[in-house]
Design an enzyme around this catalytic site. Sequence first.
Site, short mmCIF file in Angstrom:
data_model
loop_
_atom_site.label_atom_id
_atom_site.label_comp_id
_atom_site.label_asym_id
_atom_site.label_seq_id
_atom_site.Cartn_x
_atom_site.Cartn_y
_atom_site.Cartn_z
N ASP A 168 -16.33 -6.97 43.87
CA ASP A 168 -15.02 -6.05 43.57
C ASP A 168 -15.03 -5.12 44.95
O ASP A 168 -15.49 -4.86 45.72
CB ASP A 168 -15.59 -4.17 42.57
CG ASP A 168 -16.22 -4.61 41.40
OD1 ASP A 168 -15.34 -5.62 40.62
OD2 ASP A 168 -17.13 -3.66 40.88
N ASP A 171 -15.78 -5.97 51.92
CA ASP A 171 -15.71 -4.99 51.82
C ASP A 171 -15.99 -3.89 51.65
O ASP A 171 -14.83 -2.95 52.67
CB ASP A 171 -13.93 -5.32 50.37
CG ASP A 171 -14.51 -4.49 48.65
OD1 ASP A 171 -15.83 -4.85 48.52
OD2 ASP A 171 -14.44 -3.68 49.59
N ASP A 198 -19.56 -10.19 47.54
CA ASP A 198 -19.24 -9.21 46.86
C ASP A 198 -18.28 -9.06 45.72
O ASP A 198 -17.48 -10.25 45.96
CB ASP A 198 -18.42 -7.91 48.44
CG ASP A 198 -18.45 -6.66 47.04
OD1 ASP A 198 -19.82 -6.33 46.04
OD2 ASP A 198 -17.49 -6.21 47.74
#
Length: 224
Positions: A13, A177, A11
């Site tokens: 961001d 995240d 991922d």
Amino acid sequence: MKTQFKVIGFDLDGTLVNSLPDLALSVNSALADFDLPQAPEELVLTWIGNGAPVLIARALEWAKVQTGKDFSDAEMEQVKERFNVYYAENLCNVSRLYPNVKETLETLKARGYTLAVVTNKPTRHVQPVLAAFGIDHLFSEMLGGQSLPAIKPHPGPLYYLCGKFGVEPRQVLFVGDSRNDILAAHSAGCPAVGLTYGYNYNIPIAESNPDWVFDDFAKLLEIL
């Protein structure tokens, strides 16, 4: 250490880049253009993770509560477009790579792993952000929110990586995240690492049951 993995997906961001300050700045700049209230950064954090259209929809939902104003589809599109303009100007003004990201990516690349980015961020912003931090050359694929018909938590982007690089899902490790990252990976049959420091709607990433939970990006080297 030998592992089953050949491809590692990431991922963007909240995983590679702490982009919250620039995202919050761009959201609030767009809201200000329409005389709407400014959202605190810690609130914008809870809106991140499902792409720009959802980010702006959540911002306008909040603004509606604050002002009592209803927004037409056309107005929502105008705010979204202003956000895109501001974010294009502020991709990396105050964003920073998280600790140990660049060094770990370089080590993984040197060890022969194929690296890819799978993000819901607008596709047009993905390569410029990675280039700003000098890491775009490390990735063999960079998928954004408009690259494929489906975005995370749909497993489609992970299936795409399997097809492109000719590997089985179990040979793809996905690192993220948020619960969307873990859901996408597990739905595709890929093991997943959950990072504790990112943007997961203020919910501990461990609750999404990733295969590993790390608080330091460099700990990837312990399993790879």
